[in-house]
Design an enzyme around this catalytic site. Structure first.
Site, PDB file in Angstrom:
ATOM      1  N   SER A  31       1.015  -1.200   0.413  1.00  0.00           N
ATOM      2  CA  SER A  31      -0.133  -0.213   0.465  1.00  0.00           C
ATOM      3  C   SER A  31       0.629   1.272   0.245  1.00  0.00           C
ATOM      4  CB  SER A  31      -0.991   0.311   1.357  1.00  0.00           C
ATOM      5  OG  SER A  31      -1.118   1.075   1.621  1.00  0.00           O
ATOM      6  N   GLY A  32       0.175   1.877  -0.783  1.00  0.00           N
ATOM      7  CA  GLY A  32       1.450   3.253  -0.942  1.00  0.00           C
ATOM      8  C   GLY A  32       0.739   4.494   0.660  1.00  0.00           C
ATOM      9  N   LEU A  33      -0.117   4.273   1.067  1.00  0.00           N
ATOM     10  CA  LEU A  33      -0.666   5.190   2.280  1.00  0.00           C
ATOM     11  C   LEU A  33       0.145   4.525   2.932  1.00  0.00           C
ATOM     12  CD1 LEU A  33      -2.359   6.613   4.075  1.00  0.00           C
ATOM     13  CD2 LEU A  33      -4.029   5.374   3.970  1.00  0.00           C
ATOM     14  N   ASP A  43       0.350  10.180   1.774  1.00  0.00           N
ATOM     15  CA  ASP A  43       0.168   9.775   0.697  1.00  0.00           C
ATOM     16  C   ASP A  43      -0.410  10.924   0.368  1.00  0.00           C
ATOM     17  OD1 ASP A  43      -0.651   7.802  -0.651  1.00  0.00           O
ATOM     18  OD2 ASP A  43      -2.364   7.270   0.095  1.00  0.00           O
ATOM     19  N   ASP A  70       1.480  -0.866  -5.242  1.00  0.00           N
ATOM     20  CA  ASP A  70       0.590   0.378  -5.396  1.00  0.00           C
ATOM     21  C   ASP A  70       1.766   1.124  -6.126  1.00  0.00           C
ATOM     22  OD1 ASP A  70      -0.320   2.368  -5.543  1.00  0.00           O
ATOM     23  OD2 ASP A  70      -1.194   2.727  -3.353  1.00  0.00           O
ATOM     24  N   GLU A  99      -3.353   4.597 -11.017  1.00  0.00           N
ATOM     25  CA  GLU A  99      -4.342   4.872 -10.900  1.00  0.00           C
ATOM     26  C   GLU A  99      -4.017   6.012 -12.247  1.00  0.00           C
ATOM     27  OE1 GLU A  99      -3.854   5.300  -6.821  1.00  0.00           O
ATOM     28  OE2 GLU A  99      -3.788   8.127  -6.815  1.00  0.00           O
ATOM     29  N   LYS A 105      -0.393  13.180  -7.088  1.00  0.00           N
ATOM     30  CA  LYS A 105      -1.354  12.347  -6.291  1.00  0.00           C
ATOM     31  C   LYS A 105      -1.765  12.963  -4.997  1.00  0.00           C
ATOM     32  CE  LYS A 105      -2.180   9.541  -4.029  1.00  0.00           C
ATOM     33  NZ  LYS A 105      -2.379   7.977  -3.865  1.00  0.00           N
ATOM     34  N   ASN A 107      -3.795  10.859  -1.060  1.00  0.00           N
ATOM     35  CA  ASN A 107      -4.702   9.765  -1.213  1.00  0.00           C
ATOM     36  C   ASN A 107      -6.179  10.168  -1.744  1.00  0.00           C
ATOM     37  OD1 ASN A 107      -6.447   7.785   1.571  1.00  0.00           O
ATOM     38  ND2 ASN A 107      -5.112   7.364   0.667  1.00  0.00           N
ATOM     39  N   SER A 108      -7.107   8.647  -1.958  1.00  0.00           N
ATOM     40  CA  SER A 108      -8.321   9.221  -2.886  1.00  0.00           C
ATOM     41  C   SER A 108      -9.516   9.335  -1.261  1.00  0.00           C
ATOM     42  CB  SER A 108      -9.105   8.181  -3.485  1.00  0.00           C
ATOM     43  OG  SER A 108      -7.735   7.016  -3.644  1.00  0.00           O
ATOM     44  N   ARG A 143      -6.492   1.864 -12.198  1.00  0.00           N
ATOM     45  CA  ARG A 143      -7.503   1.553 -11.233  1.00  0.00           C
ATOM     46  C   ARG A 143      -7.491   2.989 -11.754  1.00  0.00           C
ATOM     47  NH1 ARG A 143      -5.319   2.816  -4.757  1.00  0.00           N
ATOM     48  NH2 ARG A 143      -6.213   4.798  -4.802  1.00  0.00           N
ATOM     49  N   HIS A 174     -12.570   2.289  -7.544  1.00  0.00           N
ATOM     50  CA  HIS A 174     -12.536   2.419  -6.360  1.00  0.00           C
ATOM     51  C   HIS A 174     -13.835   3.042  -5.951  1.00  0.00           C
ATOM     52  CE1 HIS A 174     -10.629   3.030  -2.634  1.00  0.00           C
ATOM     53  NE2 HIS A 174      -9.068   4.299  -2.634  1.00  0.00           N
TER      54      HIS A 174
END
Ligand code: SPV
Ligand code: MG
Length: 283
Positions: A31-33, A43, A70, A99, A105, A107-108, A143, A174
């Protein structure tokens, strides 16, 4: 990828990867986060791609199970994306997920500003990765962030089809809703053109039987080892501070023997017997 629903457990370093593997997970999500968090970064591409590669390498050296990395948005344009993918492949990752956002980027789940990459440009990133690592078994996941960015199903579907045309091996859709409605609607429209991957961090109440019925390929438990560590470390630090001692918490933490077992100190002891005193000229 098989027809059965499979699960990827988050890991962010070699220790968390080892724990997930020993518990029985057959694949991991780097996981990137979580990697960023463990390094003290946000992130938002604060960690460099080489720091991410180094983290993944230690995980891949330590466990046998495949690791899907990720890769965020690929750290730039097509050129950065193919460079990162090639390095992750060389260092032992089984695949990378890119993604369709800009660099850097965010975090979503943070804020509402998630500008999407232009479709054609992102397809170029995917094609460049495929052309670079496509001869290997390295998996490329595209993604789709259209639902996160509030663009709706039509845009999400259009993007997923374009990414399939550009060589993606699977699509990650996502969502930030607290129910699975959005991803289930997408799954129905998608008709399994490629395997579908989901990340139910926000819609965690939905039982996995629903995903089996919907024909989802893979569920990623994306950040739960990192969050468990945060909660456990906060608790133990607080107790040691307030209790001014460690007697009270000893039974609540992993024993040193467990740590030594996880990291296979027994293998080192066996190797010492084999190599340290061979009797062939040793002192
Ligand atoms: C991650 O684990 O870094 C992810 C999943 O990308 S999420 O944080 O849900 O965007
Ligand atoms: Mg991420």
């Amino acid at each position: 990828m098989s027809d059965e629903l499979s699960f990827l457990m988050e890991a962010h370093d070699a220790l968390s990867a080892t724990i997930a593997e020993r518990c029985g997970f057959r694949g991991l999500w780097a996981s990137g986060l979580s990697i960023a968090s463990s390094l003290g970064y946000r992130d938002a591409n604060e960690a460099s791609w080489s720091e991410m590669v180094d983290a993944v390498e230690r995980m891949a050296e330590t466990v046998q199970v495949p690791i899907l990395v990720d890769g965020d948005s690929g750290f730039g344009n097509f050129n950065n994306a193919r460079l990162v993918a090639a390095k992750m492949c060389q260092r032992g990752a089984a695949g990378i997920c890119l993604e369709d956002k800009w660099f850097p980027k965010m975090n979503s789940f943070v804020g509402d500003h998630h500008p999407l990459a232009e479709i054609g440009e992102f397809c170029g990133r995917l094609r460049a990765v495929k052309d670079t690592v496509g001869d290997s078994d390295f998996v490329l996941v595209a993604r789709v962030e259209a639902l996160i960015a509030g663009h709706g199903q039509e845009e999400a579907l259009k993007r997923a089809h374009a990414y399939a045309e550009s060589g993606a091996d699977a699509i990650l859709i996502h969502s930030r809703l607290s129910t699975a409605d959005e991803i289930l609607a997408f799954a129905q429209l998608w008709q399994n053109r490629l395997p579908l991957i989901i990340v139910p961090t926000k819609y965690y109440r939905t039982p996995v039987s629903v995903y089996r019925t919907a024909g989802i390929s893979t569920v990623i438990w994306a950040n739960h080892a990192m969050r468990a560590a945060v909660a456990a470390m906060r608790q133990v630090c607080g107790r040691i501070l307030s209790e001014e001692g460690i007697a009270g918490i000893e039974g609540d933490i992993a024993s040193l023997d467990e740590v030594f077992g996880l990291l296979r100190y027994d293998e080192l002891a066996a190797a010492e017997k084999r190599y340290l005193s061979s009797g062939l000229g040793g002192a």
